[in-house]
Design an enzyme around this catalytic site. Structure first.
Site, PDB file in Angstrom:
ATOM      1  N   GLN A  98       0.844  -1.198   0.000  1.00 40.79           N
ATOM      2  CA  GLN A  98       0.000   0.000   0.000  1.00 40.79           C
ATOM      3  C   GLN A  98       0.880   1.249   0.000  1.00 40.79           C
ATOM      4  O   GLN A  98       1.692   1.453   0.903  1.00 40.79           O
ATOM      5  CB  GLN A  98      -0.920   0.026   1.214  1.00 40.79           C
ATOM      6  CG  GLN A  98      -1.935   1.169   1.133  1.00 40.79           C
ATOM      7  CD  GLN A  98      -2.677   1.397   2.422  1.00 40.79           C
ATOM      8  OE1 GLN A  98      -2.079   1.770   3.425  1.00 40.79           O
ATOM      9  NE2 GLN A  98      -3.979   1.173   2.414  1.00 40.79           N
ATOM     10  N   TYR A 179      -5.563  10.926   4.502  1.00 44.53           N
ATOM     11  CA  TYR A 179      -4.201  11.172   4.008  1.00 44.53           C
ATOM     12  C   TYR A 179      -4.231  12.002   2.719  1.00 44.53           C
ATOM     13  O   TYR A 179      -5.273  12.521   2.322  1.00 44.53           O
ATOM     14  CB  TYR A 179      -3.460   9.845   3.873  1.00 44.53           C
ATOM     15  CG  TYR A 179      -3.345   9.121   5.191  1.00 44.53           C
ATOM     16  CD1 TYR A 179      -2.811   9.768   6.307  1.00 44.53           C
ATOM     17  CD2 TYR A 179      -3.804   7.812   5.356  1.00 44.53           C
ATOM     18  CE1 TYR A 179      -2.729   9.134   7.544  1.00 44.53           C
ATOM     19  CE2 TYR A 179      -3.727   7.176   6.592  1.00 44.53           C
ATOM     20  CZ  TYR A 179      -3.193   7.835   7.684  1.00 44.53           C
ATOM     21  OH  TYR A 179      -3.112   7.216   8.901  1.00 44.53           O
ATOM     22  N   ARG A 226      -7.772   2.542  -2.809  1.00 43.79           N
ATOM     23  CA  ARG A 226      -8.596   2.514  -1.600  1.00 43.79           C
ATOM     24  C   ARG A 226      -9.254   3.870  -1.341  1.00 43.79           C
ATOM     25  O   ARG A 226      -8.600   4.908  -1.427  1.00 43.79           O
ATOM     26  CB  ARG A 226      -7.752   2.130  -0.384  1.00 43.79           C
ATOM     27  CG  ARG A 226      -8.620   1.823   0.849  1.00 43.79           C
ATOM     28  CD  ARG A 226      -7.780   1.514   2.062  1.00 43.79           C
ATOM     29  NE  ARG A 226      -8.509   0.644   2.981  1.00 43.79           N
ATOM     30  CZ  ARG A 226      -8.314   0.619   4.305  1.00 43.79           C
ATOM     31  NH1 ARG A 226      -7.426   1.408   4.864  1.00 43.79           N
ATOM     32  NH2 ARG A 226      -9.005  -0.205   5.066  1.00 43.79           N
ATOM     33  N   GLY A 310      -8.983  -6.825   9.190  1.00 48.78           N
ATOM     34  CA  GLY A 310      -7.894  -6.107   9.833  1.00 48.78           C
ATOM     35  C   GLY A 310      -7.467  -6.711  11.153  1.00 48.78           C
ATOM     36  O   GLY A 310      -6.631  -7.602  11.211  1.00 48.78           O
TER      37      GLY A 310
END
Length: 360
Positions: A98, A179, A226, A310
């Site tokens: 990622q 982000y 994503r 996760g």
């Protein structure tokens, strides 16, 4: 859960089931951003998850936000990731690294160059960041110029090539969770008046240009993306136009024929179903707060093709086997999620057979 255990194809990968390991920051890298000594074991232990999406990995020194997060832009980092991908492939798993540029979610104390963070606009997120000195308020970032934006896109391109050189099966572009890419999408973090701000099309432009560069470099079949519509993380407020930005973005991304789209789903069911109708390639849906008994609901309904996991996969290296057998899961230790001493809370979670031995 029958459909959950059916095989599926994503990009170049033939996967044995519809589960995947979701990306999760662990802050175990060395100070220079090279994956830590135990990273190979950590990921290889979880190879039965099939597709493993790595922890967020910075494409440049400007992209780092957290202490001890890995990078993928130096030769040493590439060598470190090669050890990880080799171990994972030997154990039968696949890895997408990622690519995570944090933008303003950073602090000069946490980066190798100690410079001011960068962002679409010079607006602080209004949240604190953990540093070696403890929690500190995140300072105001520097606004990226149009030239800076092009350089940042080039950083993503180089990082994608580096990930493939390191043996990864592909990369996931992190456009979520507050982000940098999400900061361009969001109304309260992007006050630009040039072609990267204002309109729906302009707020999606940076995400699309990063995707184009990565696809040109490594191929669409090795590129995932994503998103996290409606996220409040990192002080983000996407605004009334937020859903429209995502509809536009997903339509544009669909033109690139990517390996997958990964949605961190926070509750807007209407938008999720609109995304599903737009996106005909594999869709990964990670529902925040989902109950274990509901893990296959989105697969069964056709809303998702793969369900990323996760916390459960962090605490249970054999999560797939436990789920199949209905075996109780290990509880995660929250104190060691982002830091720990060696293997503690990282590679020492017991497998089912180890627990049986302990109880005999």
């Amino acid at each position: 859960m029958n459909k959950l255990w059916s095989n599926t194809k994503i990009g170049n990968m033939e996967l044995p089931h519809r589960l995947a390991m979701a990306p999760k920051t662990r802050s175990r890298a060395q100070k220079d951003g090279t994956p830590g000594e135990l990273s190979s074991l950590y990921y290889a232990q979880r190879a039965s998850m099939g597709l493993i999406i790595s922890e967020g990995t910075q494409p440049s020194d400007d992209g780092q936000g957290y202490l001890n997060s890995p990078g993928i832009y130096t030769e040493k980092q590439i060598e470190g990731w090669k050890k990880v991908t080799d171990a994972l492939h030997e154990a039968g798993g696949f890895m997408y690294i990622q690519l995570m540029h944090v933008g303003r979610i950073s602090h000069p104390d946490n980066t190798p160059h100690h410079r001011q963070a960068v962002a679409p606009s010079a607006i602080a997120p209004g949240v604190e960041m953990f540093t070696a000195k403890g929690m500190q308020e995140i300072p105001v970032p520097r606004e990226l110029s149009e030239e800076d934006i092009q350089n940042t896109i080039a950083d993503f391109r180089r990082a994608a090539a580096a990930a493939i050189k390191a043996g990864a099966d592909g990369v996931e572009i992190h456009g979520a969770n507050g982000y940098l890419i999400n900061q361009f999408i969001s109304e309260n973090s992007n006050k630009r008046i040039d072609k990267y701000g204002g309109s729906v099309e302009n707020r999606a432009r940076f995400a699309i240009e990063v995707t184009r560069a990565v696809v040109e470099e490594i191929g669409a079949e090795r590129t995932g993306f994503r998103i996290s519509p409606g996220t409040p993380l990192g002080g983000i407020v996407e605004g009334a136009q937020g859903p429209e930005v995502y509809r536009h973005l997903v339509k544009e991304l669909a033109n690139y024929n990517l390996a997958y789209l990964h949605v961190m789903h926070l509750g807007n069911e209407i938008l999720l179903h609109e995304i599903r109708s737009i996106w005909t390639n594999p869709l990964l849906v990670n529902r925040v707060g989902r109950a274990l008994e509901d893990i296959s609901v989105d697969i069964d309904s056709g809303t998702a093709d793969v369900v990323p996991v996760g916390i459960w996969s962090l605490a249970n290296p054999d999560f797939v086997e436990r789920l199949k057998k209905g075996t109780p899961l290990n509880e995660v230790d929250p104190k060691t999620l982002y830091s720990g001493n060696g293997s503690s809370g990282y590679t020492d979670y017991p497998r089912m057979e180890e627990l049986k031995t302990q109880h005999q």
